[in-house]
Design a protein around this motif. Structure first.
Motif, PDB file in Angstrom:
ATOM      1  N   TYR A   1      11.254  -4.231  -8.509  1.00 32.36           N
ATOM      2  CA  TYR A   1      10.593  -3.970  -9.782  1.00 32.36           C
ATOM      3  C   TYR A   1       9.708  -5.145 -10.192  1.00 32.36           C
ATOM      4  N   VAL A   2      10.249  -6.354 -10.087  1.00 36.63           N
ATOM      5  CA  VAL A   2       9.475  -7.546 -10.448  1.00 36.63           C
ATOM      6  C   VAL A   2       8.260  -7.697  -9.544  1.00 36.63           C
ATOM      7  N   TYR A   3       8.452  -7.452  -8.262  1.00 34.10           N
ATOM      8  CA  TYR A   3       7.383  -7.602  -7.275  1.00 34.10           C
ATOM      9  C   TYR A   3       6.193  -6.705  -7.591  1.00 34.10           C
ATOM     10  N   HIS A   4       6.467  -5.452  -7.951  1.00 32.95           N
ATOM     11  CA  HIS A   4       5.392  -4.483  -8.164  1.00 32.95           C
ATOM     12  C   HIS A   4       4.898  -4.401  -9.609  1.00 32.95           C
TER      13      HIS A   4
ATOM     14  N   ASN B   1       0.815  -1.209   0.000  1.00 38.04           N
ATOM     15  CA  ASN B   1       0.000   0.000   0.000  1.00 38.04           C
ATOM     16  C   ASN B   1       0.850   1.261   0.000  1.00 38.04           C
ATOM     17  N   LEU B   2       2.027   1.202   0.602  1.00 37.15           N
ATOM     18  CA  LEU B   2       2.935   2.345   0.551  1.00 37.15           C
ATOM     19  C   LEU B   2       3.335   2.611  -0.897  1.00 37.15           C
ATOM     20  N   PHE B   3       3.580   1.542  -1.642  1.00 36.10           N
ATOM     21  CA  PHE B   3       3.887   1.689  -3.067  1.00 36.10           C
ATOM     22  C   PHE B   3       2.674   2.249  -3.807  1.00 36.10           C
TER      23      PHE B   3
ATOM     24  N   CYS C   1      11.141  11.692 -12.455  1.00 32.76           N
ATOM     25  CA  CYS C   1      11.091  10.737 -11.349  1.00 32.76           C
ATOM     26  C   CYS C   1      12.204   9.720 -11.522  1.00 32.76           C
ATOM     27  N   VAL C   2      12.970   9.499 -10.463  1.00 27.85           N
ATOM     28  CA  VAL C   2      14.041   8.515 -10.477  1.00 27.85           C
ATOM     29  C   VAL C   2      13.597   7.298  -9.672  1.00 27.85           C
ATOM     30  N   GLY C   3      13.583   6.143 -10.319  1.00 24.18           N
ATOM     31  CA  GLY C   3      13.195   4.907  -9.642  1.00 24.18           C
ATOM     32  C   GLY C   3      11.693   4.807  -9.428  1.00 24.18           C
ATOM     33  N   ARG C   4      11.305   4.075  -8.358  1.00 26.38           N
ATOM     34  CA  ARG C   4       9.891   3.916  -7.964  1.00 26.38           C
ATOM     35  C   ARG C   4       9.050   3.192  -9.014  1.00 26.38           C
ATOM     36  N   ALA C   5       9.713   2.484  -9.964  1.00 25.96           N
ATOM     37  CA  ALA C   5       8.998   1.773 -11.030  1.00 25.96           C
ATOM     38  C   ALA C   5       8.047   2.708 -11.764  1.00 25.96           C
ATOM     39  N   ALA C   6       8.449   3.957 -11.909  1.00 27.13           N
ATOM     40  CA  ALA C   6       7.585   4.974 -12.510  1.00 27.13           C
ATOM     41  C   ALA C   6       7.240   4.653 -13.957  1.00 27.13           C
ATOM     42  N   ASP C   7       8.141   3.984 -14.666  1.00 28.33           N
ATOM     43  CA  ASP C   7       7.850   3.619 -16.054  1.00 28.33           C
ATOM     44  C   ASP C   7       6.610   2.728 -16.136  1.00 28.33           C
ATOM     45  N   PHE C   8       6.449   1.833 -15.154  1.00 26.58           N
ATOM     46  CA  PHE C   8       5.293   0.937 -15.125  1.00 26.58           C
ATOM     47  C   PHE C   8       4.046   1.655 -14.616  1.00 26.58           C
TER      48      PHE C   8
END
Length: 212
Positions: free
Chosen positions: A170-173, A93-95, A113-120
């Motif tokens: 990344y895989v997890y989310h 939920n934090l994600f 944005c750097v990281g945070r799986a922002a592309d997805f």
């Protein structure tokens, strides 16, 4: 620029030691006069959710030390866990709240944005440029040795650990492979091209894609 593309986002994914995330992100943010979101995103997500910011920060650190991301997946689909749930402050939920903030921000402003799986998280948005930054392993080791003033063995351990975490996160989310070039509009070798040249290439792509 069409109305729906009035704002744009640059979503940067980077390997440890490639040296591009913070430097390139900051240069792009300064050039366009827009915000750079990395750790700063935690504060916004905390304000949006009412969850203490320290929980977001500690979740980042704690999950690096656990096997959580290696044994399961919770692919982000836009759903939020309600406050009355026992999982309200779960890592999932934090994600979710960070993702919610990123999506809503794009309706109000342009940003990097750097990281945070922002592309997805932003994959269905037409006004996003996704960038993957990498470099040969040896170059990344040398960069971390110089940056941190550490020995080669320590640099290798640091890179291997952080890359493993970022891949698992990344895989997890997302359910996707972190280093798959199909995930990104642009893949750059920061060592071969140089950081400043990478900045210029990204600016050119932004101009071509968005007319920004």
């Amino acid at each position: 620029m069409a109305e729906e593309k009035r704002f744009f986002a640059i979503a940067i994914t980077r390997t440890c030691g490639s040296g591009g995330g913070s430097y390139i992100g900051k240069k792009l943010a300064e050039y366009y006069g827009i915000d750079l979101y990395d750790r700063k995103l935690l504060r916004l997500a905390a304000e949006d959710s009412g969850i203490n910011e320290t929980l977001f920060a500690s979740a980042d650190e704690n999950t690096k030390k656990t096997l959580l991301y290696r044994v399961s997946q919770h692919i982000y689909n836009g759903e939020m866990i309600p406050p009355e749930s026992g999982n309200f402050v779960s890592d999932q939920n934090l994600f979710n709240y960070q993702a919610k903030v990123l999506r809503e921000l794009l309706e109000q402003e342009s940003y990097v944005c750097v990281g945070r799986a922002a592309d997805f998280v932003l994959r269905d948005k037409p006004n996003v440029l996704t960038v993957y930054l990498d470099a040969p392993y040896e170059a990344r080791v040398r960069r971390e040795m110089e940056r941190q003033g550490i020995r080669r063995q320590e640099a290798e351990r640091y890179i291997n650990h952080l890359d493993k975490y970022r891949n698992a996160y990344y895989v997890y989310h997302t359910g996707r492979k972190w280093k798959n070039p199909e995930n990104y509009d642009l893949c750059l070798d920061t060592a071969g091209l140089g950081l400043d040249n990478c900045v210029e290439i990204i600016k050119t792509c932004i101009s071509l894609k968005f007319g920004a």
